[in-house]
Design a protein around this motif. Structure first.
Motif, short mmCIF file in Angstrom:
data_model
loop_
_atom_site.label_atom_id
_atom_site.label_comp_id
_atom_site.label_asym_id
_atom_site.label_seq_id
_atom_site.Cartn_x
_atom_site.Cartn_y
_atom_site.Cartn_z
N ARG A 151 -0.47 26.46 12.13
CA ARG A 151 -1.00 25.63 10.83
C ARG A 151 0.61 25.40 10.46
NH1 ARG A 151 -5.44 28.30 8.33
NH2 ARG A 151 -7.00 27.11 9.91
N SER A 159 -2.85 20.63 9.40
CA SER A 159 -3.62 20.68 10.49
C SER A 159 -2.86 21.80 10.72
CB SER A 159 -2.40 19.38 10.94
OG SER A 159 -2.89 18.42 12.15
N TYR A 172 -1.38 17.69 17.80
CA TYR A 172 -0.97 17.73 15.89
C TYR A 172 -1.88 16.27 15.14
CZ TYR A 172 1.57 17.30 11.92
OH TYR A 172 1.98 16.95 10.24
N GLN A 174 -4.59 14.52 13.54
CA GLN A 174 -3.88 13.57 12.57
C GLN A 174 -3.17 12.82 13.15
OE1 GLN A 174 -4.84 15.04 8.14
NE2 GLN A 174 -6.27 17.08 9.43
#
Length: 182
Positions: A151, A159, A172, A174
């Motif tokens: 994270r 993300s 990854y 986004q």
């Protein structure tokens, strides 16, 4: 040297890097093209010292306004310069973070083995925005979730990244997804 290519959703573009891993060191060169926040081409070279600590990031950005360059250097003692000028706001950082570039998430993850073993680490990064190449301090936290998953959080952004066994980003959310195998 094999290449890694990512589709970069955040820039509506692509990046290809040619990384080389050695004993505690990473060297890479890469190219990126994007259309957000404006159409641009990026070329970069990255060198780390032992422990995957950034030694140098050289970047050239081309936009409709012309070409900009950045020579970002870390002296190995916690001090940084950009094109020879001191950057006291990022003193103490060990890593650079080139905006919209999945490759630069590799150094802190490899240094602490966070893609393989439990742990959480907070970092100060010398973050480079794209395509203007401004350098700003960025506080980031990396937390091991399970093997291959880490994270990433910075401010309100979070993300869950997927890494391969070598420590390169596969996914990854986004930002980007890898298109080619290593």
């Amino acid at each position: 040297m094999s290449a890694i290519t990512w589709e970069v959703f955040a820039s509506r573009g692509f990046e290809t890097a040619w990384p080389e891993l050695g004993e505690g060191v990473l060297r890479a060169r890469g190219r990126a093209v994007g259309t957000v926040p404006e159409p641009y081409w990026i070329s970069y070279g990255l060198e780390t010292a032992g422990g995957f600590v950034t030694r140098r990031l050289s970047v050239t950005a081309e936009t409709g306004d012309g070409t900009r360059t950045l020579d970002l250097r870390h002296d190995g003692h916690g001090r940084w310069t950009a094109n020879g000028e001191p950057l006291p706001d990022v003193d103490g950082a060990l890593d650079c973070d080139l905006g919209l570039c999945p490759l630069t998430n590799t150094m802190p993850v490899l240094r602490h083995g966070l893609h393989q073993v439990p742990g959480q680490r907070e970092f100060l990064m010398a973050w480079v925005s794209v395509p203007d190449l401004a350098v700003r301090p960025s506080r980031q936290t990396y937390t091991h979730l399970e093997p291959g998953r880490v994270r990433y959080s910075s401010g309100d952004f979070r993300s869950d990244l997927e890494f391969d066994e070598e420590g390169y980003v596969v996914g990854y959310p986004q930002l980007a997804t890898r298109l080619t195998a290593r």
